[in-house]
Design an enzyme around this catalytic site. Structure first.
Site, mmCIF file in Angstrom:
data_model
loop_
_atom_site.group_PDB
_atom_site.id
_atom_site.type_symbol
_atom_site.label_atom_id
_atom_site.label_comp_id
_atom_site.label_asym_id
_atom_site.label_seq_id
_atom_site.Cartn_x
_atom_site.Cartn_y
_atom_site.Cartn_z
ATOM 1 N N GLN B 347 8.714 26.441 41.274
ATOM 2 C CA GLN B 347 9.585 25.342 40.675
ATOM 3 C C GLN B 347 8.818 24.372 39.904
ATOM 4 O OE1 GLN B 347 13.362 25.549 42.544
ATOM 5 N NE2 GLN B 347 13.673 25.299 40.361
ATOM 6 N N SER B 513 8.816 22.196 47.126
ATOM 7 C CA SER B 513 10.170 22.822 47.463
ATOM 8 C C SER B 513 9.939 24.066 48.057
ATOM 9 C CB SER B 513 11.161 23.021 46.075
ATOM 10 O OG SER B 513 10.568 24.188 45.311
ATOM 11 N N THR B 514 10.842 24.689 48.810
ATOM 12 C CA THR B 514 10.280 26.276 49.588
ATOM 13 C C THR B 514 11.203 27.184 48.323
ATOM 14 O OG1 THR B 514 10.203 24.974 51.630
ATOM 15 C CG2 THR B 514 10.178 27.451 51.506
ATOM 16 N N HIS B 515 11.010 26.976 47.333
ATOM 17 C CA HIS B 515 11.747 27.852 46.261
ATOM 18 C C HIS B 515 10.671 28.837 45.705
ATOM 19 C CE1 HIS B 515 14.672 24.132 45.657
ATOM 20 N NE2 HIS B 515 14.719 24.835 47.018
ATOM 21 N N ASN B 516 10.020 29.423 46.491
ATOM 22 C CA ASN B 516 8.966 30.416 45.812
ATOM 23 C C ASN B 516 10.075 31.721 45.461
ATOM 24 O OD1 ASN B 516 8.310 29.359 48.678
ATOM 25 N ND2 ASN B 516 6.451 29.140 47.377
#
Ligand SMILES: Cc1cc2nc3c(=O)[nH]c(=O)nc-3n(C[C@H](O)[C@H](O)[C@H](O)COP(=O)(O)OP(=O)(O)OC[C@H]3O[C@@H](n4cnc5c(N)ncnc54)[C@H](O)[C@@H]3O)c2cc1C
Lengths: 247, 586
Positions: B347, B513-516
């Site tokens: 992100q 963010s943990t939006h891998n």
């Protein structure tokens, strides 16, 4: 009703959140938790002395109120170092180790316990060499100078990069100043009172749309609840007691 | 060595957001399903009970609910010239561990990606031509369109009780919602959350500038809600301990609140916790998965035979298990061939912080997804012709919970410590709020996941290695859109404002963010995707790989609404087609 001296406030319960709790509130308020139970587990006396001096410069006592030393941050750090954090319980520790880039983060083979032990000794030795005194004996301005040199990497350390230690110390100091008092810091909720943070949250459903209205609650800690010093709703949220301006 | 267990119909690897739904649905459809979860059982009571639930140090800083890196982490480097080193402590992203996965401690913003996001490549080429395409960019179409996914978005939102305001119902623009969203079949299941002061000021300013603000869709339910599984999710009380925390109210939708009450009653479902899957075993032709191997908390090794293997172990383990098991051809960046590990993206978050002298915001009265958003600068909602980049992000005045260890903004130029810092913290803790931007991130030839040659996990298996940096496209985008957000910020009238576009090298240290995303990307072509449009492995068709690992690139939103939609999309294909006639679906 409890007069709060110069700020001319008195305790009043939040109407929307039910009954007043003068007894509980007074008990909570009295709770400038004493330092009596502070028995150090990890730090040696010289390390306590160093940290008391250093954290007092990072978050000083001033006209706004007490600072990190008064908040018990040194004891907080001791407890953290003795616990899982201090030995990297949830961190990856296998080698090979290399310093890496700043983008790659924590790469020291040393645990926070070892980092504090080594860095404090080195800093005191460096201060002795440069000023003929240990860190805690320096004037405040000199103490700041040392901290700034560490922050900028100009005070060379052997065990870890100076910046690495400084950042760890600053981070732990802020944690100790603002975390729940159950960890030994934020004594008397000094940190929370400074910024106006209510601690363990109440139900805010009816308040979130009261735009721009200050919420001056007496902060509630986990221990307050465990010790029965705060009245609770059915889900276990405290009913905050508000400090209301008289004027 | 391994104890061979009785065969089952399906094994679900990881019982988090996707895994819990798939397990429930397939067990109900008549399959004998085993869920293997490497963490422990967790539930609202007692795991997230008051007062300990409201402990910032424990949950935000000591990562109580998150992956234990001492057993397994990833290694990271910015580019192939560097040596990847292990992520020794959690920072940039914070995956979950234990039943419920990261969806226990997620923030709950529940978005649908834009129709454009699913066709990034073809729509960009059609509108702007190939000159506009970023160098080395491997972003692609997903092989599935928004319209195909719409019923599945709908299903997920109704399962999780998402609170929001529709902006486009079957093509009709609805005032108060997001006019840019893809058409939806109906209104959100719950009305939007309340509006905090920050959101109200943002809304007013954005409207004056001609934008169309709307409430951020959130899985913090605005009122008690019973979903199709018969699970009741409570109403949010805005306690502000949301992201990074479990919800003591059971008001944030999660596997625990929305799915597990039903799943755990399924007679054909069996949950095994502390079961760490280390491999999917293939037949000798490598065309069929025959079983998975897992290790329990006593170090015992088991082999669980199954007809169907569903990898739902979050992006990293989905990809890692494929690589460890030989499912699909590993990506080779030099040759630009192979697919597993390809198109890893992330992100590009940025933001603006507003400081005031005379206003208080009580930002600690909050919910994970409490905010007011505009979407004018997301996806291709604005003309990129002269801008030299693709993509965008949503802007949100966020009231997601201010707790002072982590959230204590001070104006730029304030020292990091000392009396001046203390004064600034005291003054601005309650007199500031952020406009956050969830910027998109394209995929590139140089960004990928593979197995690390040096570092190993607790079982002696190679860690996953991440090679990643954002490219010029992301930096240009971030500067441009963050300045747009700053215009809104300025219109709100703060005394000071900090504008922070994302232009520096990617670092694994601070939380972003943990939006891998990506690594097992979906697509229409086996040459450029690891799974087909039903998230089925091209190479081993009885393996489905479900999660954001399938995103070929990341959009300008949080991912989980789209993960939920893909989960139901895959599920439908499995239930209606695969189970009847196992084999490739595309
Ligand atoms: C702090 C934080 C905030 C977030 N906020 C938002 C938000 O606001 N909006 C949004 O859209 N998304 C958000 N997310 C992302 C969201 O949580 C994820 O997209 C979602 O949980 C992914 O679902 P999943 O099923 O793929 O993985 P998970 O829900 O994480 O489940 C994966 C499970 O697999 C298990 N597992 C892993 N490896 C193995 C193995 N080898 N063997 C057995 N089990 C294994 C894990 O323990 C875990 O339980 C957030 C995430 C975090 C961490």
């Amino acid at each position: 009703m409890d007069e709060e001296g110069s700020r001319r406030r008195f305790l009043k319960s939040v109407g929307a959140l039910s009954a007043a709790l003068p007894a509980a509130a007074a008990a909570q308020h009295a709770g400038h938790a004493s330092a009596k139970s502070e028995k150090y587990m990890f730090l040696a006396p010289a390390e306590v002395t160093f940290l008391d001096a250093a954290v007092a410069r990072l978050i000083p006592a001033d006209e706004l109120g007490p600072g990190a030393k008064e908040a018990g941050v040194t004891y907080f750090i001791d407890q953290q170092l003795f616990g899982g954090y201090g030995v990297m319980a949830k961190m990856y520790r296998q080698g090979p180790h290399a310093e890496g880039t700043p983008q790659q983060g924590y790469q020291s083979p040393l645990t926070p316990q070892e980092v504090y032990r080594a860095a404090i000794a080195e800093i005191n030795a460096g201060c002795a060499k440069q000023y003929g005194k240990s860190y805690d004996q320096l004037a405040a301005a000199q103490q700041d100078e040392v901290l700034r040199a560490l922050e900028e990497g100009k005070f060379p350390l052997e065990a870890v990069p100076a910046r690495f230690f400084f950042n760890m110390l600053l981070e732990n100091t802020i944690e100790g100043f603002f975390s729940d008092p159950i960890y030994g810091g934020n004594r008397g909720k000094i940190g929370w009172k400074l910024v106006g943070f209510p601690g363990v949250a109440a139900v805010y459903t009816h308040l979130v749309e009261k735009h721009g209205v200050p919420y001056d609650a007496l902060p509630v800690s986990i221990a307050d609840i465990l010790e029965g010093k705060a009245a609770l709703d059915e889900h276990g949220h405290p009913k905050h007691v508000l400090l209301v301006r008289k004027d | 060595m391994a104890t061979k267990l009785k065969p089952v119909d399906a094994v679900v690897v990881g019982v988090g957001l996707s895994g819990s739904i798939l397990a429930k649905e397939l067990a109900e459809a008549g399959l004998h399903v085993v869920g293997l979860e490497r963490g422990r059982w967790r539930d609202t009571d007692p795991d997230f009970a008051m007062p300990h639930a409201h402990d910032e140090l424990r949950y935000v800083k000591r990562h109580e609910l998150m992956q234990d890196l001492s057993r397994e982490t990833i290694t990271f480097r910015n580019n192939t010239n560097e040596t990847a080193l292990p992520m020794r402590s959690l920072g940039s992203f914070r995956p979950g561990e234990g039943v419920g996965g990261a969806a226990v401690h997620w923030g709950g913003l529940t978005w649908r990606f834009l129709p454009w996001d699913f066709e990034t490549r073809s729509r960009t080429l059609a509108r702007y031509g190939s000159d506009h395409w970023p160098a080395e960019c491997t972003s692609q179409d997903w092989g599935v369109t928004y319209d195909e996914l719409e019923p599945h978005f709908d299903r997920f939102e109704y399962l999780y009780g998402v609170s929001g305001k529709a902006g486009n119902i079957k093509g009709k623009i609805i005032p108060g919602g997001n006019p840019y969203e893809g058409p939806r079949a109906r209104e959100y299941p719950n009305p939007a959350l309340k509006t905090a002061y920050a959101g109200a000021l943002f809304k007013e300013a954005a409207e004056k500038l001609g934008y169309k603000p709307f409430p951020t869709p959130s899985a913090a339910n605005s009122q008690p809600y019973t979903n199709e599984y018969g699970a009741t999710i409570n109403g949010c009380v805005y306690c502000g301990y949301c992201q990074f925390f479990g919800c003591e109210m059971g008001a944030k939708a999660s596997p625990q609140t929305a799915v597990l009450p039903n799943l755990m009653k399924q007679s054909r479902f069996e949950l095994r916790t502390r079961a760490n899957v280390v491999k999917v075993n293939l037949d000798s032709a490598k065309k069929r998965a025959v079983s998975v191997t897992y290790i329990d908390s006593r170090g015992r090794e088991f082999e669980q035979p199954a007809d169907l293997v569903l990898l739902t172990s979050y992006v990293f383990n989905n990809v890692r298990l494929m690589l460890l098991s030989g499912i699909g051809k590993p990506y080779d960046p030099a040759a630009n061939s192979g697919v597993v590990g390809r198109n890893y993206a992330y992100q590009t978050p940025s933001g603006v912080t507003l400081f005031f002298e005379d206003k208080v915001f009580n930002q600690f009265m909050a919910a994970g997804g409490l905010g007011m958003t505009i979407d004018e600068f997301n996806g291709d909602n604005f003309d990129h012709a002269w801008l030299g980049f693709i993509g965008g992000g949503f802007f949100q005045a966020a009231t997601s919970g201010s707790r002072p260890i982590e959230v204590r903004p001070v104006p730029r130029g304030t020292p990091r410590w000392g009396a001046e810092w203390k004064h600034a913290v005291a003054k601005y803790f309650n007199r500031s709020f952020p406009i956050t931007i969830q910027g998109a991130c394209q995929s590139y030839r140089t960004n990928y996941l593979d197995l690390d040659p040096a570092y190993r996990d607790a079982y002696g298996l190679p860690l996953l290695r991440m090679t990643f940096d954002r490219h010029e496209n992301e930096h240009k985008m971030s500067v441009w859109i963050t300045n747009k957000a700053a215009e809104i910020g300025k219109a709100i009238g703060p005394s000071k404002m900090t504008v922070s576009p994302r232009t520096e090298k990617y670092t694994i240290v601070p939380y972003q963010s943990t939006h891998n995303t990506g690594g097992a990307a979906m697509g229409a072509e086996p040459a450029t995707s690891a799974v087909n449009k039903y998230l089925q492995s091209w190479d081993v068709p009885n393996v489905f790989v479900v999660g954001a690992s399938a995103f070929p690139q990341n959009g300008g939103y949080n991912p989980t609404g789209t993960v939920g939609a893909l989960t139901f999309h895959a599920l439908q294909a499995i239930k209606t087609r695969y189970v009847k006639r196992p084999g490739p679906l595309a």
